[in-house]
Design a protein around this motif. Structure first.
Motif, PDB file in Angstrom:
ATOM      1  N   THR A  48       4.833  28.931  22.801  1.00 57.65           N
ATOM      2  CA  THR A  48       3.846  29.804  22.176  1.00 57.65           C
ATOM      3  C   THR A  48       4.534  31.025  21.577  1.00 57.65           C
ATOM      4  O   THR A  48       4.275  31.401  20.430  1.00 57.65           O
ATOM      5  N   THR A  49       5.432  31.636  22.340  1.00 55.27           N
ATOM      6  CA  THR A  49       6.197  32.785  21.836  1.00 55.27           C
ATOM      7  C   THR A  49       6.927  32.426  20.556  1.00 55.27           C
ATOM      8  O   THR A  49       6.872  33.159  19.563  1.00 55.27           O
ATOM      9  N   ILE A  52       4.488  31.915  17.577  1.00 56.39           N
ATOM     10  CA  ILE A  52       3.954  33.209  17.134  1.00 56.39           C
ATOM     11  C   ILE A  52       5.021  33.960  16.335  1.00 56.39           C
ATOM     12  O   ILE A  52       4.731  34.549  15.290  1.00 56.39           O
ATOM     13  N   GLN A  86      -3.316  29.634  18.257  1.00 57.80           N
ATOM     14  CA  GLN A  86      -2.276  30.628  17.961  1.00 57.80           C
ATOM     15  C   GLN A  86      -2.204  31.009  16.491  1.00 57.80           C
ATOM     16  O   GLN A  86      -1.309  31.748  16.091  1.00 57.80           O
ATOM     17  N   VAL A  88      -1.167  29.345  13.945  1.00 55.81           N
ATOM     18  CA  VAL A  88       0.148  28.971  13.432  1.00 55.81           C
ATOM     19  C   VAL A  88       0.033  28.728  11.928  1.00 55.81           C
ATOM     20  O   VAL A  88      -0.862  28.017  11.465  1.00 55.81           O
TER      21      VAL A  88
END
Length: 159
Positions: A48-49, A52, A86, A88
């Motif tokens: 996820t990091t 992002i 997220q 993306v």
């Protein structure tokens, strides 16, 4: 050990399904450059990091002539959930058979918490894609850290 790619090597061609159900190929980026990054699993903290951070850098990368695609062994449905959750801003591609992961040397033996296991090796490549759709590896980075990787890549590429 899995064979690893280096600068100047032929980038393995791929056609994979993205989070929206579309087929995406390396050849779709003909005449340009694309960052192809491999990550273990959508909706996990490190991945996820990284997603992002790549999303935050998309404008800078685009201005430098670089597209981005992320590839994991997740299903398109899971990638769709991840992309939405997220926000993306680039294609996420599903490689459940791990053929593309393996071709890039991004799947194989790795150390995890002191144990040797088989899995996705977090890796990033910059691929120059010729007008005919064939690719050449310009940058190959294996065992990258999820946190801070995108900033380091931008520094390495002088962006």
């Amino acid at each position: 050990m899995t064979d690893r790619l280096g600068p100047g090597d032929v980038a393995p061609a791929f056609t994979l399904t993205d989070a929206d159900g579309n087929q995406v190929s390396l050849a779709d980026y003909a005449g340009g450059k694309v960052i192809v990054y491999f990550y273990p699993a959508a909706m996990t903290p490190g991945c996820t990091t990284q997603a992002i951070d790549f999303t935050a850098a998309v404008d800078d990368l685009d201005s430098a002539g670089l597209a981005v695609v992320g590839i994991s062994p997740d299903s398109p449905d899971k990638l769709a959930q991840f992309k939405t959750a997220q926000s993306v801003a680039f294609p996420l591609l599903a490689d459940p058979d791990k053929e593309t992961l393996t071709a890039y040397g991004a799947f194989g033996s790795k150390m995890l918490y002191g144990k040797l296991v088989e899995g996705v090796i977090r890796s990033t490549f910059v691929v120059d894609v010729a007008d005919d759709g064939t690719g050449t590896v310009a940058v190959a980075q294996y065992n990258v850290k999820a946190s801070g990787h995108v900033d380091k890549l931008k520094r390495d590429l002088k962006i």
